[in-house]
Design a protein around this motif. Structure first.
Motif, PDB file in Angstrom:
ATOM      1  N   ILE A 239      38.363  43.083  42.290  1.00  0.00           N
ATOM      2  CA  ILE A 239      37.057  42.853  41.618  1.00  0.00           C
ATOM      3  C   ILE A 239      36.010  43.685  41.722  1.00  0.00           C
ATOM      4  O   ILE A 239      36.796  45.272  42.344  1.00  0.00           O
ATOM      5  N   VAL A 240      34.596  44.485  40.716  1.00  0.00           N
ATOM      6  CA  VAL A 240      34.333  45.811  40.584  1.00  0.00           C
ATOM      7  C   VAL A 240      33.573  46.272  41.281  1.00  0.00           C
ATOM      8  O   VAL A 240      32.774  44.667  41.776  1.00  0.00           O
ATOM      9  N   LYS A 241      32.853  47.194  42.493  1.00  0.00           N
ATOM     10  CA  LYS A 241      31.982  47.050  43.287  1.00  0.00           C
ATOM     11  C   LYS A 241      31.411  48.788  43.057  1.00  0.00           C
ATOM     12  O   LYS A 241      32.679  49.159  43.159  1.00  0.00           O
ATOM     13  N   ARG A 242      30.284  47.595  42.787  1.00  0.00           N
ATOM     14  CA  ARG A 242      29.495  49.587  42.324  1.00  0.00           C
ATOM     15  C   ARG A 242      28.966  50.394  43.594  1.00  0.00           C
ATOM     16  O   ARG A 242      27.470  48.983  44.193  1.00  0.00           O
ATOM     17  N   GLU A 243      28.938  51.146  43.394  1.00  0.00           N
ATOM     18  CA  GLU A 243      28.629  51.764  44.920  1.00  0.00           C
ATOM     19  C   GLU A 243      27.108  51.785  44.694  1.00  0.00           C
ATOM     20  O   GLU A 243      26.094  51.448  45.340  1.00  0.00           O
ATOM     21  N   ARG A 244      26.243  51.670  43.500  1.00  0.00           N
ATOM     22  CA  ARG A 244      24.848  52.071  43.514  1.00  0.00           C
ATOM     23  C   ARG A 244      24.535  50.535  43.740  1.00  0.00           C
ATOM     24  O   ARG A 244      23.022  49.461  43.838  1.00  0.00           O
ATOM     25  N   SER A 254      30.107  55.528  40.424  1.00  0.00           N
ATOM     26  CA  SER A 254      31.168  55.283  41.914  1.00  0.00           C
ATOM     27  C   SER A 254      31.969  53.911  41.230  1.00  0.00           C
ATOM     28  O   SER A 254      30.572  53.339  42.102  1.00  0.00           O
ATOM     29  N   ILE A 255      33.226  53.401  41.716  1.00  0.00           N
ATOM     30  CA  ILE A 255      33.090  52.252  41.953  1.00  0.00           C
ATOM     31  C   ILE A 255      34.420  51.639  43.269  1.00  0.00           C
ATOM     32  O   ILE A 255      34.853  52.959  43.091  1.00  0.00           O
ATOM     33  N   SER A 256      34.009  50.410  43.768  1.00  0.00           N
ATOM     34  CA  SER A 256      35.461  50.371  44.519  1.00  0.00           C
ATOM     35  C   SER A 256      36.096  48.812  43.952  1.00  0.00           C
ATOM     36  O   SER A 256      35.246  48.346  42.731  1.00  0.00           O
ATOM     37  N   LEU A 257      37.369  49.064  43.893  1.00  0.00           N
ATOM     38  CA  LEU A 257      38.203  48.156  43.253  1.00  0.00           C
ATOM     39  C   LEU A 257      38.836  46.885  44.893  1.00  0.00           C
ATOM     40  O   LEU A 257      39.707  47.558  45.099  1.00  0.00           O
ATOM     41  N   LEU A 258      38.098  46.015  44.733  1.00  0.00           N
ATOM     42  CA  LEU A 258      39.070  44.688  45.752  1.00  0.00           C
ATOM     43  C   LEU A 258      40.113  43.869  45.512  1.00  0.00           C
ATOM     44  O   LEU A 258      39.766  43.594  43.906  1.00  0.00           O
ATOM     45  N   ALA A 259      41.230  43.913  45.668  1.00  0.00           N
ATOM     46  CA  ALA A 259      42.502  43.804  45.295  1.00  0.00           C
ATOM     47  C   ALA A 259      42.103  42.264  46.376  1.00  0.00           C
ATOM     48  O   ALA A 259      41.334  41.726  46.178  1.00  0.00           O
ATOM     49  N   HIS A 260      43.326  41.444  45.387  1.00  0.00           N
ATOM     50  CA  HIS A 260      43.140  40.281  45.499  1.00  0.00           C
ATOM     51  C   HIS A 260      42.917  39.515  47.289  1.00  0.00           C
ATOM     52  O   HIS A 260      43.304  38.578  47.756  1.00  0.00           O
ATOM     53  N   GLY A 262      42.074  40.879  49.621  1.00  0.00           N
ATOM     54  CA  GLY A 262      40.675  41.740  50.519  1.00  0.00           C
ATOM     55  C   GLY A 262      40.737  43.157  50.735  1.00  0.00           C
ATOM     56  O   GLY A 262      40.035  43.435  51.498  1.00  0.00           O
ATOM     57  N   ARG A 263      42.117  43.952  50.498  1.00  0.00           N
ATOM     58  CA  ARG A 263      41.617  45.385  50.835  1.00  0.00           C
ATOM     59  C   ARG A 263      41.345  45.247  49.412  1.00  0.00           C
ATOM     60  O   ARG A 263      41.693  45.977  48.113  1.00  0.00           O
ATOM     61  N   TYR A 264      40.969  47.175  49.328  1.00  0.00           N
ATOM     62  CA  TYR A 264      40.776  47.924  48.616  1.00  0.00           C
ATOM     63  C   TYR A 264      41.479  49.039  48.260  1.00  0.00           C
ATOM     64  O   TYR A 264      42.272  49.664  49.257  1.00  0.00           O
ATOM     65  N   VAL A 265      41.392  49.463  47.214  1.00  0.00           N
ATOM     66  CA  VAL A 265      42.245  50.718  46.351  1.00  0.00           C
ATOM     67  C   VAL A 265      42.435  52.267  46.762  1.00  0.00           C
ATOM     68  O   VAL A 265      40.416  52.091  46.497  1.00  0.00           O
ATOM     69  N   SER A 266      42.696  52.261  47.275  1.00  0.00           N
ATOM     70  CA  SER A 266      42.365  54.371  48.226  1.00  0.00           C
ATOM     71  C   SER A 266      43.714  55.203  48.200  1.00  0.00           C
ATOM     72  O   SER A 266      44.616  54.739  47.666  1.00  0.00           O
ATOM     73  N   VAL A 267      43.364  56.106  48.429  1.00  0.00           N
ATOM     74  CA  VAL A 267      43.984  57.013  48.459  1.00  0.00           C
ATOM     75  C   VAL A 267      43.812  58.340  49.650  1.00  0.00           C
ATOM     76  O   VAL A 267      42.878  58.606  49.368  1.00  0.00           O
ATOM     77  N   GLU A 268      44.954  58.247  49.810  1.00  0.00           N
ATOM     78  CA  GLU A 268      44.672  59.315  51.227  1.00  0.00           C
ATOM     79  C   GLU A 268      44.926  60.941  50.377  1.00  0.00           C
ATOM     80  O   GLU A 268      45.316  61.279  49.836  1.00  0.00           O
ATOM     81  N   ASN A 269      44.783  61.748  51.489  1.00  0.00           N
ATOM     82  CA  ASN A 269      44.545  63.326  50.832  1.00  0.00           C
ATOM     83  C   ASN A 269      46.181  63.709  50.916  1.00  0.00           C
ATOM     84  O   ASN A 269      45.659  64.416  49.775  1.00  0.00           O
ATOM     85  N   TYR A 281      36.225  52.251  49.288  1.00  0.00           N
ATOM     86  CA  TYR A 281      36.661  53.314  48.186  1.00  0.00           C
ATOM     87  C   TYR A 281      35.808  53.615  47.293  1.00  0.00           C
ATOM     88  O   TYR A 281      36.070  52.564  46.175  1.00  0.00           O
ATOM     89  N   THR A 282      35.918  54.687  46.861  1.00  0.00           N
ATOM     90  CA  THR A 282      34.882  54.437  45.320  1.00  0.00           C
ATOM     91  C   THR A 282      35.774  55.588  44.970  1.00  0.00           C
ATOM     92  O   THR A 282      36.699  57.007  44.961  1.00  0.00           O
ATOM     93  N   TRP A 283      35.712  55.876  43.593  1.00  0.00           N
ATOM     94  CA  TRP A 283      36.156  55.850  42.272  1.00  0.00           C
ATOM     95  C   TRP A 283      34.804  56.449  41.626  1.00  0.00           C
ATOM     96  O   TRP A 283      34.012  55.288  40.965  1.00  0.00           O
ATOM     97  N   GLU A 284      35.237  57.864  40.640  1.00  0.00           N
ATOM     98  CA  GLU A 284      34.328  57.949  39.966  1.00  0.00           C
ATOM     99  C   GLU A 284      35.110  57.506  38.383  1.00  0.00           C
ATOM    100  O   GLU A 284      36.052  57.739  38.046  1.00  0.00           O
TER     101      GLU A 284
END
Length: 311
Positions: A239-244, A254-260, A262-269, A281-284
């Motif tokens: 599910i696309v979650k738009r930051e705006r 910037s968007i977030s991607l919510l998986a089935h 109920g967790r967001y796709v994220s990246v560690e440093n 967590y937002t992606w450009e």
């Protein structure tokens, strides 16, 4: 770049210049709308090309113009005076300015608009500082109707996703990588609206699938993110979650991607990608290779390299 175009300016830090109320910000926190600037040729007409040496004005989404006074850079007023006037200095020297060019902006004080690594913007120095210049929302130009999809994201578009680290998501075989080592082809993803049709716009709240160059779709299982199969099931649905907030998704959003799960796709440093957390967590998001769409012939220069191009 023509007078009246909506552009973005990117600092050496990778952050885009944005106008937050009257403040000019280069920390990277600005929204897509706040990053949009309309470039106007002083004493020129709309549609006239911008060249090295031209005097320009930069109008923010607020309707106010970027100004310089005593070395400070801000956007408080709708004036079009000396304080709002900048001379464009193209890094490549004389000639017309193109999207992707590096330029300097010389203020009326004889000082260049510059950015420190601390993300402070000012106009104190007489030596040149370059900005990477891009067309930000070319859809605003009424005489270029076929270019709307450079800005809007539609089902079937080829896109890229950029993490907060600056690295683009890439699919290496079945592995989903965010270390930045992926090739151009490996970074290309086709976004598909689940239960939608090709060409239908993607909006906040839509369910989407992300198809890699391999033909497989990005999946999530037990928090792991991979691209092993050509399935289009729940594991492959995001599910696309738009930051705006509500609305159609645009390139640069910037968007977030919510998986089935109920967790967001994220990246560690550490450049590890996963879907463990319930906070956003937002992606450009960008259009990556729009020339692959055969019904958009005028868009070749967004992607194809031609003889005579500057690369």
């Amino acid at each position: 770049i023509n007078s009246g175009d909506t552009i973005t300016l990117t600092a050496h830090t990778g952050a885009k210049l944005a106008v937050l109320s009257s403040e000019v910000d280069v920390s990277g926190i600005g929204t897509y709308e706040q990053q949009m600037l309309t470039i106007e040729k002083k004493n020129g007409v709309a549609g006239e090309s911008i060249s090295d040496g031209d005097e320009v004005l930069l109008r923010a989404h607020t309707g106010n113009y970027i100004s310089v006074d005593a070395g400070e850079v801000f956007a408080k007023w709708d004036h079009k005076g000396d304080w709002e006037t900048f001379i464009v200095k193209r890094e490549r020297g004389p000639g017309v300015v193109h999207a992707g060019d590096s330029i300097s902006l010389l203020a009326h004080t004889g000082r260049y608009v510059s950015v420190e690594n601390t993300a402070r913007i000012f106009a104190h120095w007489s030596h040149r500082y370059t900005w990477e210049l891009h067309v930000g929302a070319i859809a605003t130009l009424p005489d270029r109707p076929q270019l709307h999809s450079v800005d809007l994201i539609n089902s079937g578009d080829t896109i890229t996703l950029t993490a907060h680290t600056g690295a683009k998501l890439a699919v290496l075989s079945s592995e989903v990588d965010v270390s930045g080592i992926g090739t151009y082809e490996q970074q290309m993803l086709t976004i598909e609206k689940k239960n939608g049709v090709a060409g239908e716009s993607i909006s906040d709240g839509d369910e989407v699938l992300l198809r890699a160059h391999t033909g497989n779709y990005i999946s999530v299982d037990a928090g792991e993110v991979f691209a092993k199969w050509d399935h289009k099931g729940d594991w492959e649905t995001f599910i696309v979650k738009r930051e705006r907030g509500p609305g159609v998704v645009h390139a640069g959003d910037s968007i977030s991607l919510l998986a089935h799960t109920g967790r967001y796709v994220s990246v560690e440093n550490t450049a590890r990608i996963f879907a463990h957390w319930s906070h956003r967590y937002t992606w450009e998001l960008h259009v990556g290779a729009i020339a692959t769409l055969p019904d958009r012939p005028q868009l070749h220069s967004v992607d194809l390299i031609n003889s005579g191009d500057t690369i």
